[in-house]
Design an enzyme around this catalytic site. Structure first.
Site, PDB file in Angstrom:
ATOM      1  N   ASP A 101       0.836  -1.193   0.000  1.00 46.11           N
ATOM      2  CA  ASP A 101       0.000   0.000   0.000  1.00 46.11           C
ATOM      3  C   ASP A 101       0.874   1.248   0.000  1.00 46.11           C
ATOM      4  O   ASP A 101       2.057   1.206   0.372  1.00 46.11           O
ATOM      5  CB  ASP A 101      -0.901   0.023   1.245  1.00 46.11           C
ATOM      6  N   ALA A 102       0.282   2.364  -0.365  1.00 49.10           N
ATOM      7  CA  ALA A 102       1.033   3.621  -0.442  1.00 49.10           C
ATOM      8  C   ALA A 102       1.678   3.992   0.891  1.00 49.10           C
ATOM      9  O   ALA A 102       2.806   4.502   0.931  1.00 49.10           O
ATOM     10  CB  ALA A 102       0.118   4.752  -0.914  1.00 49.10           C
TER      11      ALA A 102
END
Length: 230
Positions: A101-102
């Site tokens: 994920d970011a």
């Protein structure tokens, strides 16, 4: 092999584009600037483009210490991607073996070897991934046993595979999973009434993140490291 063909294969350009590259005097063969694509080059020749050595060697394998705030995609309309951190010829031909994920940091693997990455990401191979997790609330006493038995994630039809939780302190733990479901670690803790505040991947299989890599840095894998995930 003709030099222009060599450039087409290593730079991923057309024959016309290779001619333009040569005319820009940015290609050297054994230290000499060459502007003709018809020149024959041997396998032993050292060919450089803008100071970077070009090779026709096999698949490439890299580990990156992914920083927070970059996304695991080639293109994104709103956020920088991990590929802007790469300084590699034909970097667009690389793909990610197990996205993060970011806001998740840690070990990220990039390659252009599809079979190798399939062994990492395919559910049937059950390649382990270990994450360091920081939680919003104290870890409940029965969390480890729940994860070992498997928990039902929202929107799923089956419980997760058995996972191993090693508690570091009240708010920190190491979690090893054998799957790669969407937002799995965050959803697992949500399923037991807790919230992930920060997440860092430390290892994939037996391959651990190089502690000398700063966030945003990367390096090629060694032959021994590549073999760990074969």
């Amino acid at each position: 092999m003709r030099l222009d063909k060599f450039l087409c294969e290593t730079l991923g350009v057309t024959r016309t584009q290779a001619s333009r590259v040569l005319k820009s005097e940015s290609v050297t063969v054994d230290g000499n600037v060459i502007k003709s694509g018809a020149v024959k080059v041997s396998e032993e020749a050292e060919i450089e483009f803008e100071g970077r050595l070009l090779t026709l060697s096999g698949p490439r394998y890299f580990m990156m210490h992914k920083p927070a705030g970059v996304v695991c995609s080639h293109e994104d309309a709103f956020n920088p991607t991990v590929f802007v951190l790469l300084d590699e010829v034909n970097g667009e031909k690389l793909h990610i073996a197990g996205r993060l994920d970011a806001d998740t940091t840690g070990l990220l693997l990039l390659t252009d070897d599809g079979q190798w990455s399939h062994r990492i990401t395919s559910p049937k191979h059950q390649c382990t991934k270990t994450y360091r997790v920081w939680l919003a609330d104290p870890i409940a006493a029965d969390t480890a046993s729940q994860f070992e038995q498997g928990v039902m994630l929202r929107g799923e039809k089956q419980v997760t595979l058995p996972a191993k939780l090693e508690q570091v302190d009240d708010y920190e733990a190491l979690l090893t999973i054998h799957e790669g479901k969407y937002h799995q670690v965050k959803r697992m803790f949500a399923a037991v009434g807790n919230k992930v505040e920060a997440l860092h991947r430390e290892s994939v299989g037996a391959l651990e993140l190089d502690e000398t890599l700063e966030p945003g840095e990367y390096r090629p894998l060694t032959d021994e490291e590549i073999a760990l995930l074969r």
